[in-house]
Design a protein around this motif. Sequence first.
Motif, PDB file in Angstrom:
ATOM      1  N   TYR A 148      10.937 -19.410  10.599  1.00 15.20           N
ATOM      2  CA  TYR A 148      10.274 -18.152  10.259  1.00 15.20           C
ATOM      3  C   TYR A 148      11.145 -17.161  10.586  1.00 15.20           C
ATOM      4  O   TYR A 148      11.876 -17.087  11.497  1.00 15.20           O
ATOM      5  N   THR A 149      11.049 -15.977   9.778  1.00 14.41           N
ATOM      6  CA  THR A 149      11.190 -14.736  10.322  1.00 14.41           C
ATOM      7  C   THR A 149       9.991 -13.859  10.413  1.00 14.41           C
ATOM      8  O   THR A 149       8.957 -14.262   9.864  1.00 14.41           O
ATOM      9  N   PHE A 150      10.044 -12.697  11.315  1.00 18.15           N
ATOM     10  CA  PHE A 150       8.920 -12.055  11.724  1.00 18.15           C
ATOM     11  C   PHE A 150       8.658 -10.692  10.944  1.00 18.15           C
ATOM     12  O   PHE A 150       9.756 -10.150  10.924  1.00 18.15           O
ATOM     13  N   GLN A 151       7.545 -10.303  10.772  1.00 20.66           N
ATOM     14  CA  GLN A 151       7.552  -9.202  10.153  1.00 20.66           C
ATOM     15  C   GLN A 151       5.940  -8.668  10.669  1.00 20.66           C
ATOM     16  O   GLN A 151       5.220  -9.245  11.419  1.00 20.66           O
ATOM     17  N   CYS A 152       6.040  -7.216  10.992  1.00 23.56           N
ATOM     18  CA  CYS A 152       4.674  -6.623  11.645  1.00 23.56           C
ATOM     19  C   CYS A 152       4.497  -5.463  10.587  1.00 23.56           C
ATOM     20  O   CYS A 152       5.126  -4.391  10.214  1.00 23.56           O
ATOM     21  N   GLY A 153       3.181  -5.503  10.192  1.00 23.07           N
ATOM     22  CA  GLY A 153       2.741  -4.463   9.357  1.00 23.07           C
ATOM     23  C   GLY A 153       1.236  -4.539   9.010  1.00 23.07           C
ATOM     24  O   GLY A 153       0.541  -5.468   9.360  1.00 23.07           O
ATOM     25  N   ARG A 154       0.760  -3.684   8.012  1.00 25.58           N
ATOM     26  CA  ARG A 154      -0.682  -3.447   7.689  1.00 25.58           C
ATOM     27  C   ARG A 154      -0.957  -2.718   6.462  1.00 25.58           C
ATOM     28  O   ARG A 154       0.066  -2.126   6.042  1.00 25.58           O
ATOM     29  N   ILE A 155      -1.958  -2.958   5.769  1.00 23.20           N
ATOM     30  CA  ILE A 155      -2.448  -2.183   4.729  1.00 23.20           C
ATOM     31  C   ILE A 155      -2.861  -0.754   5.345  1.00 23.20           C
ATOM     32  O   ILE A 155      -3.167  -0.721   6.576  1.00 23.20           O
ATOM     33  N   ASP A 156      -2.931   0.147   4.355  1.00 26.78           N
ATOM     34  CA  ASP A 156      -3.431   1.400   4.892  1.00 26.78           C
ATOM     35  C   ASP A 156      -4.734   1.614   5.276  1.00 26.78           C
ATOM     36  O   ASP A 156      -5.070   1.854   6.553  1.00 26.78           O
ATOM     37  N   ARG A 157      -5.700   0.715   4.584  1.00 23.10           N
ATOM     38  CA  ARG A 157      -7.206   0.819   4.703  1.00 23.10           C
ATOM     39  C   ARG A 157      -7.683  -0.561   4.655  1.00 23.10           C
ATOM     40  O   ARG A 157      -7.146  -1.458   3.826  1.00 23.10           O
ATOM     41  N   PHE A 158      -8.587  -1.118   5.515  1.00 24.27           N
ATOM     42  CA  PHE A 158      -9.224  -2.521   5.463  1.00 24.27           C
ATOM     43  C   PHE A 158     -10.295  -2.471   4.670  1.00 24.27           C
ATOM     44  O   PHE A 158     -10.605  -3.557   4.209  1.00 24.27           O
ATOM     45  N   VAL A 159     -10.733  -1.333   4.120  1.00 20.57           N
ATOM     46  CA  VAL A 159     -12.044  -1.366   3.198  1.00 20.57           C
ATOM     47  C   VAL A 159     -11.593  -0.442   1.938  1.00 20.57           C
ATOM     48  O   VAL A 159     -11.278   0.444   2.047  1.00 20.57           O
ATOM     49  N   HIS A 160     -11.611  -1.286   0.598  1.00 21.30           N
ATOM     50  CA  HIS A 160     -11.380  -0.788  -0.328  1.00 21.30           C
ATOM     51  C   HIS A 160     -12.557  -0.835  -1.306  1.00 21.30           C
ATOM     52  O   HIS A 160     -12.931  -2.018  -1.789  1.00 21.30           O
ATOM     53  N   GLY A 161     -13.269   0.178  -1.246  1.00 17.71           N
ATOM     54  CA  GLY A 161     -14.808  -0.100  -2.254  1.00 17.71           C
ATOM     55  C   GLY A 161     -15.427  -1.186  -1.761  1.00 17.71           C
ATOM     56  O   GLY A 161     -15.982  -1.231  -0.651  1.00 17.71           O
ATOM     57  N   ARG A 162     -15.901  -2.229  -2.581  1.00 18.41           N
ATOM     58  CA  ARG A 162     -16.588  -3.274  -2.307  1.00 18.41           C
ATOM     59  C   ARG A 162     -15.832  -4.680  -1.672  1.00 18.41           C
ATOM     60  O   ARG A 162     -16.202  -5.634  -1.656  1.00 18.41           O
ATOM     61  N   VAL A 163     -14.411  -4.380  -1.627  1.00 19.16           N
ATOM     62  CA  VAL A 163     -13.523  -5.264  -1.044  1.00 19.16           C
ATOM     63  C   VAL A 163     -13.146  -5.086   0.225  1.00 19.16           C
ATOM     64  O   VAL A 163     -12.660  -3.800   0.608  1.00 19.16           O
ATOM     65  N   ILE A 164     -13.324  -6.009   1.323  1.00 21.42           N
ATOM     66  CA  ILE A 164     -13.056  -5.719   2.640  1.00 21.42           C
ATOM     67  C   ILE A 164     -11.931  -6.794   3.173  1.00 21.42           C
ATOM     68  O   ILE A 164     -11.959  -7.981   2.924  1.00 21.42           O
ATOM     69  N   PHE A 165     -10.704  -6.358   3.600  1.00 26.55           N
ATOM     70  CA  PHE A 165      -9.505  -7.286   4.070  1.00 26.55           C
ATOM     71  C   PHE A 165      -9.976  -7.516   5.433  1.00 26.55           C
ATOM     72  O   PHE A 165     -10.199  -6.644   6.480  1.00 26.55           O
ATOM     73  N   ALA A 166      -9.727  -8.712   6.075  1.00 27.40           N
ATOM     74  CA  ALA A 166      -9.635  -9.124   7.384  1.00 27.40           C
ATOM     75  C   ALA A 166      -8.674 -10.196   7.650  1.00 27.40           C
ATOM     76  O   ALA A 166      -8.315 -11.109   6.752  1.00 27.40           O
ATOM     77  N   GLY A 167      -8.172 -10.256   8.739  1.00 30.73           N
ATOM     78  CA  GLY A 167      -7.204 -11.060   8.980  1.00 30.73           C
ATOM     79  C   GLY A 167      -5.792 -10.638   8.445  1.00 30.73           C
ATOM     80  O   GLY A 167      -5.521  -9.679   8.276  1.00 30.73           O
ATOM     81  N   ASP A 168      -5.002 -11.791   8.202  1.00 34.18           N
ATOM     82  CA  ASP A 168      -3.510 -11.674   7.879  1.00 34.18           C
ATOM     83  C   ASP A 168      -3.483 -10.926   6.453  1.00 34.18           C
ATOM     84  O   ASP A 168      -2.445 -10.157   6.301  1.00 34.18           O
ATOM     85  N   SER A 169      -4.534 -10.974   5.645  1.00 33.43           N
ATOM     86  CA  SER A 169      -4.527 -10.250   4.376  1.00 33.43           C
ATOM     87  C   SER A 169      -4.237  -8.726   4.837  1.00 33.43           C
ATOM     88  O   SER A 169      -3.908  -7.965   4.044  1.00 33.43           O
TER      89      SER A 169
END
Lengths: 69, 539
Positions: free
Chosen positions: B287-308
């Motif tokens: 494995y190589t590791f990375q740390c990061g995220r998307i800007d917002r977790f709520v995009h309209g009616r789509v909500i991101f949770a966990g590794d996404s």
Amino acid sequence: MSLNTEWNLGNAGDEIYTELIEAHAGLTETESRRLDLRLILLLANQVGDGAAIREALRLAREGLGASRQ
Amino acid sequence: MARYEYKPFPYRTPAELSGGAGWRWPVVIVGAGPIGLAAAIDLALHGVACVVLDDNNVVSRGSRAICWSKRTLEIFDRLGVGERMVKKGVTWKVGRLYHRDREVYSFDLLPEAGHKNPAFINLQQYYVEQFLVERCLQFPGLIDLRFKNKVTGVKQLADGIAAEVETPDGRYGIQGEYLIACDGAKSSIRAMLGVEFKSHIFPEQFLITDVEMKADFPSERWFWFEPKFHNGQSALLHKQPDDIYRIDLQLPPDADAKEETKPENVIPRIKAAVGERPFEIDWVSLYTFQCGRIDRFVHGRVIFAGDSAHVVSPFGARGGNGGIQDVDNLVWKLAAVMKAKASPALLESYNAERVHGADENIHNSSRSTNFMTPKNAFEYLLRDEVLSLAESYPFARRLVNSGRLSIPCSLAGFALQSRDDPEMAGAMAPGVACSDAPVRDASGRPGWLLDHLGGDFVVMSFGTPPPVRQDVRRLVIASEPIAGIETVCDASGLVAERYGGRDGAAYVIRPDQHVAARFAEPTAEKVATALARAKAEAA
């Protein structure tokens, strides 16, 4: 002994460790050395207590160099 | 001990392709990993129906998430699967740190008694997923698990989402009010919606191995800086159920994945780490590791949770545990919005609170990774001196960073929490996840405080019933049962101790067991204001 070797950095430990590394970034070896020395003098002045500073010096010296007296 | 048997989950032709009318789902969940499955169960507990779509039909293979934190186990308890996880898992709370061949120190992650759950259990992700799937199956009317259903397209509608799904029987379209994307670090939903993921990639590589062997190693986390057995790099050992040990070995950035994962190269490394004893390799990956995220977790009616939504390096067990906390934070809010009990503004608080949680996890895991992988002579020397001071002086031990293990973040200062009452003492300030403590219920049965909190809002008070004017669950901590109101007895005094619970004081506790407000002298007015704030109701 007036030197405190228990934890005294609250929640700032990891942050200070990172900032110490960042402060040295891009410096030559001599510049790094100078940064450390300035830091020591500033912190020693902040501590103020001569006995504590001497105790810190003694602990820091342990195990380094040939036997000292 | 028999190896874990990967049993495929059955594929069934979806209603949309077998002549049934497709209806509009309240919630569509993409991804049947721990996060998606936990979200489905939590929604079902709120009476909200969902469909879970996953392109695969088996639990996750190999060694992935293994350390599940106390907070995750408390959430799993609320979902009805915690005890099963703890029973199967390997319980641990002690971490031991070595530098070269010397023990530097050890730490205890749960030094106090009086908690139902341990600091951590180690349990392979495939067991976690299996137990969650089996729990999902207990809600046949509310959870529709669809394996081998791959989402190939998604679009936002004005008041919902529409997705295209591919199955062994062909394609179909599906609609939902909301979509929760739990489809992992390589989220296809994220890609389809063009949501940008920004991350920092660490150049070092780690060889991840699961080894089956009989050993009498204690249930502890062992971490080595520069072990003699491993060529001056870091190493980590965790004990898992079924005599499986997880061993992580740091390799240089230029290590060749294909070469390093060949058995003839892995076996000598494992032998060096565990000594001469019979073992079998169960899983190897690089494995190589990375740390990061998307800007917002709520995009309209789509909500991101966990590794996404966010990815961290693994030292600190903040990936899987962070994702479960996303679910805990999200689902009560989504359920309230769907039942028109709250405005969609409440979902914005999920974004704010969990972006904050993700940032805390990213920060911590990045610093741990930096400590483990010095970049130059100065960093190397600095770490060496910290490790050498740590053998003798307690302060330096707290600077040693082999992973800051997952603890829930405080939500203090965010919109749903009220300002703390200066008259209140104790650590349970607004924003904090409630501490557990032993209690006895009205019939004298021993149990745990957290079993009486969560799911709904609870107003908890000490000694006398709390002043409330609306319909809200009340819980009184008292020495004698009070007729007509849920009472628990604080036999050990630990509830009062941990909550600074003087007589008459009250706590407003969110459905995710975080403190929203507390008052030394509560009034119906104060409680109502705090509840309205915690539900994002306009003032």
